[in-house]
Design an enzyme around this catalytic site. Structure first.
Site, short mmCIF file in Angstrom:
data_model
loop_
_atom_site.label_atom_id
_atom_site.label_comp_id
_atom_site.label_asym_id
_atom_site.label_seq_id
_atom_site.Cartn_x
_atom_site.Cartn_y
_atom_site.Cartn_z
N ASP A 263 57.84 1.48 -0.03
CA ASP A 263 58.17 2.91 -0.02
C ASP A 263 59.21 3.20 1.08
O ASP A 263 60.15 3.96 0.88
CB ASP A 263 56.91 3.74 0.21
CG ASP A 263 55.81 3.34 -0.76
OD1 ASP A 263 55.99 3.54 -1.97
OD2 ASP A 263 54.78 2.78 -0.31
N HIS B 287 49.79 5.01 -0.37
CA HIS B 287 50.80 4.41 -1.25
C HIS B 287 50.53 4.91 -2.67
O HIS B 287 49.88 4.25 -3.48
CB HIS B 287 50.73 2.88 -1.20
CG HIS B 287 51.53 2.24 -2.30
ND1 HIS B 287 52.90 2.30 -2.34
CD2 HIS B 287 51.16 1.58 -3.42
CE1 HIS B 287 53.34 1.68 -3.43
NE2 HIS B 287 52.30 1.24 -4.10
P1 NAX Z 1 50.34 -9.25 -12.26
O1 NAX Z 1 49.38 -8.68 -13.26
O2 NAX Z 1 51.59 -9.90 -12.74
O3 NAX Z 1 49.57 -10.31 -11.35
C1 NAX Z 1 48.32 -10.09 -10.82
C2 NAX Z 1 47.64 -11.43 -10.71
O4 NAX Z 1 46.44 -11.24 -9.99
C3 NAX Z 1 47.27 -12.04 -12.07
O5 NAX Z 1 47.78 -13.36 -12.14
C4 NAX Z 1 45.74 -12.04 -12.05
O6 NAX Z 1 45.18 -13.15 -12.74
C5 NAX Z 1 45.46 -12.09 -10.57
N1 NAX Z 1 44.14 -11.62 -10.15
C6 NAX Z 1 43.41 -10.61 -10.67
N2 NAX Z 1 42.22 -10.52 -10.05
C7 NAX Z 1 42.20 -11.49 -9.11
C8 NAX Z 1 41.24 -11.92 -8.17
N3 NAX Z 1 40.04 -11.33 -8.10
N4 NAX Z 1 41.57 -12.94 -7.35
C9 NAX Z 1 42.75 -13.56 -7.45
N5 NAX Z 1 43.70 -13.22 -8.34
C10 NAX Z 1 43.43 -12.19 -9.16
O7 NAX Z 1 50.65 -8.05 -11.24
P2 NAX Z 1 51.85 -7.94 -10.18
O8 NAX Z 1 53.03 -7.31 -10.83
O9 NAX Z 1 52.01 -9.24 -9.49
O10 NAX Z 1 51.25 -6.83 -9.19
C11 NAX Z 1 50.15 -7.12 -8.37
C12 NAX Z 1 49.62 -5.88 -7.70
O11 NAX Z 1 50.60 -5.28 -6.85
C13 NAX Z 1 49.20 -4.76 -8.66
O12 NAX Z 1 47.95 -4.23 -8.25
C14 NAX Z 1 50.28 -3.71 -8.46
O13 NAX Z 1 49.84 -2.41 -8.77
C15 NAX Z 1 50.57 -3.88 -7.00
N6 NAX Z 1 51.82 -3.33 -6.47
C16 NAX Z 1 51.80 -2.80 -5.23
C17 NAX Z 1 52.94 -2.31 -4.61
C18 NAX Z 1 52.89 -1.77 -3.22
O14 NAX Z 1 53.95 -1.32 -2.74
N7 NAX Z 1 51.76 -1.75 -2.52
C19 NAX Z 1 54.25 -2.29 -5.33
C20 NAX Z 1 54.30 -3.25 -6.47
C21 NAX Z 1 53.03 -3.36 -7.28
O15 NAX Z 1 52.96 -2.28 -8.15
#
Ligand code: NAX
Length: 336
Positions: A160, A188
């Site tokens: 952000d 956020h």
């Molecule tokens: P993806 O869905 O591509 O990847 C998430 C991965 O996490 C998957 O491979 C899944 O198998 C794995 N996973 C799920 N539960 C798990 C657990 N208990 N232990 C270990 N691995 C687990 O998502 P991606 O685009 O990589 O985004 C990841 C996260 O970042 C999301 O929650 C998203 O909302 C968040 N974000 C946060 C941002 C921020 O500024 N704070 C910005 C970007 C993003 O939106």
């Protein structure tokens, strides 16, 4: 080159942000080109193949700094002895999912991960939560690790912050490096408050330069309220609308910058990070709120003593109220 590698655990390492993070960490973009790293990839069983594939590619990268890669679906093994934990994997909101269900699903992830950090991580552990809802997931993880100092738990609002810098650089026709003292306050989420009231471009206040460029203080205020703040706060949705997928490389870049500045210092300038409140600026103790921060001696510290206008305070308080609601919903689940 320093001799003993830093262990970095990445959860959700098989996902999009994980994939964007791994190679840059191995290349030294997070901790510097003199720090060897050992990567621990934590996934759920469905994500293990993607993590294994990334590990094969890491091997093919032949990175000088990469001391090893471990892959596991066991949080205890993933966090044992780790120095830096990037908590990226989270449960996304499914169709028709209520907020309570989302928080419950994430409590089931971040509670056990926090407990595993408390049980086995290295004494100098630093945690940044990226997976959403990031602030409240950090609160949950922190509560599960009561013996770890609370200044070791943070959530990512650097994306952000960087989005705010990018918008200002365009509006001011100035390079990003010339703009300083921007702040993100609160959650956020779309309620966050991107604040330029203390920001400077070179030696001048951003608000003054905007007034000059836009034809007066009133026009500058209107641009900040009606264009800048909503665009930064809703940039994630804009990226999804244009790109067809959520922010990935910019999120990974912000995560690296958050850790790099935390470990190596901000050298006087501000950045933004969500940290555990001890009541600063009236935020209830224990909430994980974004603030302007500096880092020195390996610790993020909130910039204190800033004056907020009534309008700024109202925006910040609305975002903090959302954080309180999330905390109360998690408490109602019996998690905290
Ligand atoms: P993806 O869905 O591509 O990847 C998430 C991965 O996490 C998957 O491979 C899944 O198998 C794995 N996973 C799920 N539960 C798990 C657990 N208990 N232990 C270990 N691995 C687990 O998502 P991606 O685009 O990589 O985004 C990841 C996260 O970042 C999301 O929650 C998203 O909302 C968040 N974000 C946060 C941002 C921020 O500024 N704070 C910005 C970007 C993003 O939106």
């Amino acid at each position: 080159m320093a001799s003993s590698p830093t262990t970095v655990t990445i959860t959700g390492a098989g996902g999009q942000i994980g994939y964007a993070l791994l190679f840059r960490i191995a290349a030294g973009d997070m901790l510097g080109s003199d720090r060897p790293v050992r990567l621990r990839l934590l996934e759920i069983p469905q994500g293990m193949k993607a993590a294994e594939g990334a590990a094969l590619e890491l091997q093919d990268g032949a990175f000088d700094l990469l001391a090893g890669v471990d892959i596991t679906d066991d949080p205890r093994a993933a966090f044992d002895g780790t120095n830096i934990a990037l908590l990226v994997g989270a449960r996304p909101r499914g169709p028709g999912m209520e907020r309570g269900d989302l928080l419950a699903a994430n409590a089931g992830i971040f509670g056990p991960q926090g407990a595993a950090i408390g049980a086995g991580a290295a004494d100098d552990i630093r945690v940044v939560v990226v997976g959403n809802p990031a602030n409240t997931n950090a609160l949950i993880a922190r509560a599960a690790a009561p013996d770890v100092p609370d200044d070791r738990f943070t959530a990512l609002t650097r994306l952000d912050h960087n989005r705010a810098l990018g918008q200002l650089a365009e509006a001011l026709d100035a390079p990003v490096w010339a703009i300083r003292d921007v702040a993100i306050w609160g959650n956020h989420s779309a309620t966050q408050f991107p604040d330029v009231s203390h920001a400077r471009v070179g030696s001048r206040l951003v608000t003054e330069v905007l007034a000059e460029r836009l034809g007066g203080a009133e026009a500058a205020r209107a641009w900040i309220d009606d264009t800048f703040i909503p665009r930064v706060a809703k940039r994630g949705a804009e990226i999804i609308a244009v790109r067809g997928s959520s922010s990935v490389a910019s999120a990974a870049n912000a995560t690296l910058a958050h850790v790099r500045d935390w470990v190596l210092g901000t050298r006087g300038g501000w950045t933004s990070a969500a940290v555990v409140s001890h009541g600063e600026y009236g935020v209830p103790e224990g909430l994980v709120s974004s603030y302007p921060v500096t880092s020195h001696d390996g610790t993020y510290r909130i910039v204190e003593g800033l004056t907020l206008s009534d309008a700024a305070r109202a925006r910040f308080e609305a975002s903090v109220a959302e954080l309180e609601d999330e905390r109360d919903a998690v408490r109602a689940l019996g998690v905290l």
